[in-house]
Write an enzyme that holds these catalytic residues in place. Structure first.
Site, mmCIF file in Angstrom:
data_model
loop_
_atom_site.group_PDB
_atom_site.id
_atom_site.type_symbol
_atom_site.label_atom_id
_atom_site.label_comp_id
_atom_site.label_asym_id
_atom_site.label_seq_id
_atom_site.Cartn_x
_atom_site.Cartn_y
_atom_site.Cartn_z
ATOM 1 N N ASN A 13 0.883 -1.172 0.000
ATOM 2 C CA ASN A 13 0.000 0.000 0.000
ATOM 3 C C ASN A 13 0.918 1.217 0.000
ATOM 4 O OD1 ASN A 13 -1.777 2.058 0.472
ATOM 5 N ND2 ASN A 13 -2.374 1.392 2.527
ATOM 6 N N LYS A 15 0.175 4.232 -0.210
ATOM 7 C CA LYS A 15 -0.439 5.419 0.399
ATOM 8 C C LYS A 15 -0.212 6.631 -0.515
ATOM 9 C CE LYS A 15 0.012 3.106 4.792
ATOM 10 N NZ LYS A 15 0.170 3.173 6.232
ATOM 11 N N HIS A 99 -9.323 1.367 4.923
ATOM 12 C CA HIS A 99 -8.044 1.513 5.621
ATOM 13 C C HIS A 99 -8.235 2.433 6.831
ATOM 14 C CE1 HIS A 99 -3.903 2.527 6.530
ATOM 15 N NE2 HIS A 99 -3.578 1.421 5.878
ATOM 16 N N GLU A 101 -6.511 4.739 7.949
ATOM 17 C CA GLU A 101 -6.256 6.161 7.682
ATOM 18 C C GLU A 101 -7.480 6.825 7.067
ATOM 19 O OE1 GLU A 101 -2.651 5.501 5.511
ATOM 20 O OE2 GLU A 101 -1.680 4.881 7.377
ATOM 21 N N GLU A 171 -5.139 -4.997 10.419
ATOM 22 C CA GLU A 171 -4.121 -3.977 10.645
ATOM 23 C C GLU A 171 -4.382 -3.276 11.971
ATOM 24 O OE1 GLU A 171 -2.137 -2.726 6.692
ATOM 25 O OE2 GLU A 171 -3.790 -1.372 7.073
ATOM 26 N N GLY A 177 2.843 2.201 10.700
ATOM 27 C CA GLY A 177 3.794 3.305 10.558
ATOM 28 C C GLY A 177 4.511 3.657 11.844
ATOM 29 N N SER A 217 3.733 -2.303 10.087
ATOM 30 C CA SER A 217 5.188 -2.399 10.278
ATOM 31 C C SER A 217 5.745 -3.765 9.899
ATOM 32 C CB SER A 217 5.577 -2.012 11.708
ATOM 33 O OG SER A 217 5.176 -0.678 11.981
HETATM 34 P P1 13P Z 1 3.283 0.272 7.533
HETATM 35 O O1 13P Z 1 3.773 -1.010 6.913
HETATM 36 O O2 13P Z 1 4.030 1.476 7.043
HETATM 37 O O3 13P Z 1 3.208 0.179 9.027
HETATM 38 O O4 13P Z 1 1.781 0.489 7.012
HETATM 39 C C1 13P Z 1 0.886 -0.566 7.115
HETATM 40 C C2 13P Z 1 -0.344 -0.201 6.391
HETATM 41 O O5 13P Z 1 -1.074 0.681 6.796
HETATM 42 C C3 13P Z 1 -0.647 -0.896 5.130
HETATM 43 O O6 13P Z 1 -1.915 -0.613 4.692
#
Ligand code: 13P
Length: 255
Positions: A13, A15, A99, A101, A171, A177, A217
């Protein structure tokens, strides 16, 4: 079906990263590195504007292309939105839905996740449905309730044969992150809870057939252990998917 027969899916992803030219550079590094790695499906979920370039570059390679969101209406006066049929016609096969976010910053709710999921399925896209608890929810001991509710509402009105086409990504929000990964036991436990919800809704056969990823992560150093867990069938990877060598190392761990 069981872990041995379930489809492992490693999805990046990206982002809000990578302009079209940067995207092209990253996939051109990734494609030669993953040639012949057939042990898992490989997906990159890219910003909308990168889709044409990445689809063209990935055509005929093991790399499949996903989007990061989709609107739930077919067309109409929804300024700024992108429909499932638009994605489909551009060569997109997967789409991330719900997601954390988007839940946190853009008002996504379990109800809109459900609408998006059904729109994606109807258009023939493979949804990657994201669920996961906040740190406060984990600390309160309500992780199981939170992810069960998110999963159940997202799947309201989804027929069993369609449910098998959904990928679920667990997740935990506190692991995204942050560099703080769920332990492999925590990941397996919650992916197992999600599988039990699927068994309640659709029966054991369907539950055992659905791909459930872990995300948060995931990186080359922890991927093998996470992916070895019975209920973890792949990964949804943020930061580490932005470097071809790191993403390839995670794909290697899934072979
Ligand atoms: P990270 O791997 O940067 O922690 O992000 C995970 C994520 O949100 C994937 O959708």
């Amino acid at each position: 079906m069981n872990k041995a027969t379930r489809k492992a899916v490693i999805a990046g992803n990206w982002k809000m990263n990578m302009t079209p030219s940067e995207a092209l550079k990253l996939v051109s590094e990734l494609i030669p590195a993953v040639q012949g790695k057939n042990g898992c499906e490989i997906v990159v979920c890219v910003p909308f504007v990168d889709i044409p370039a990445v689809v063209a570059a990935a055509n005929g390679t093991p790399v499949k292309v996903g989007a990061q969101n989709v609107h739930f209406m077919e067309s109409g006066a929804y300024t700024g939105e992108i429909s499932a049929s638009m994605l489909k016609e551009c060569g997109v096969e997967y789409v991330v839905i719900g997601h954390s976010e988007r839940r946190q910053y853009f008002g996504e709710t379990d109800e809109t996740v459900n609408l998006r999921l059904k729109a994606a399925l109807a258009a023939g896209l493979t949804p990657i449905l994201c669920v996961g608890e906040l740190l406060t929810e984990r600390d309160q001991g309500i992780t199981a309730e939170v992810v069960s509710k998110q999963t159940k509402v997202a799947l309201l009105g989804v027929a069993p044969e369609d449910a098998r086409r959904v990928i679920i990504a667990y997740e935990p929000v506190w692991a995204i992150g942050t560099g703080r990964t769920a332990t492999s036991e925590q990941a397996d436990e919650v992916c197992g809870i999600i599988r039990a919800v699927l068994a309640d809704l659709y029966g054991k056969d369907t539950a055992e057939a659905v791909t459930i990823q872990y995300g948060g992560s995931m990186k080359p150093s922890n991927a093998a252990e996470l992916l070895a867990q019975y209920n973890v069938d792949g990964g949804l990877i943020g930061g580490a998917s932005l470097k071809a060598s790191d993403f390839t190392a995670i794909i290697d761990a899934a072979q």
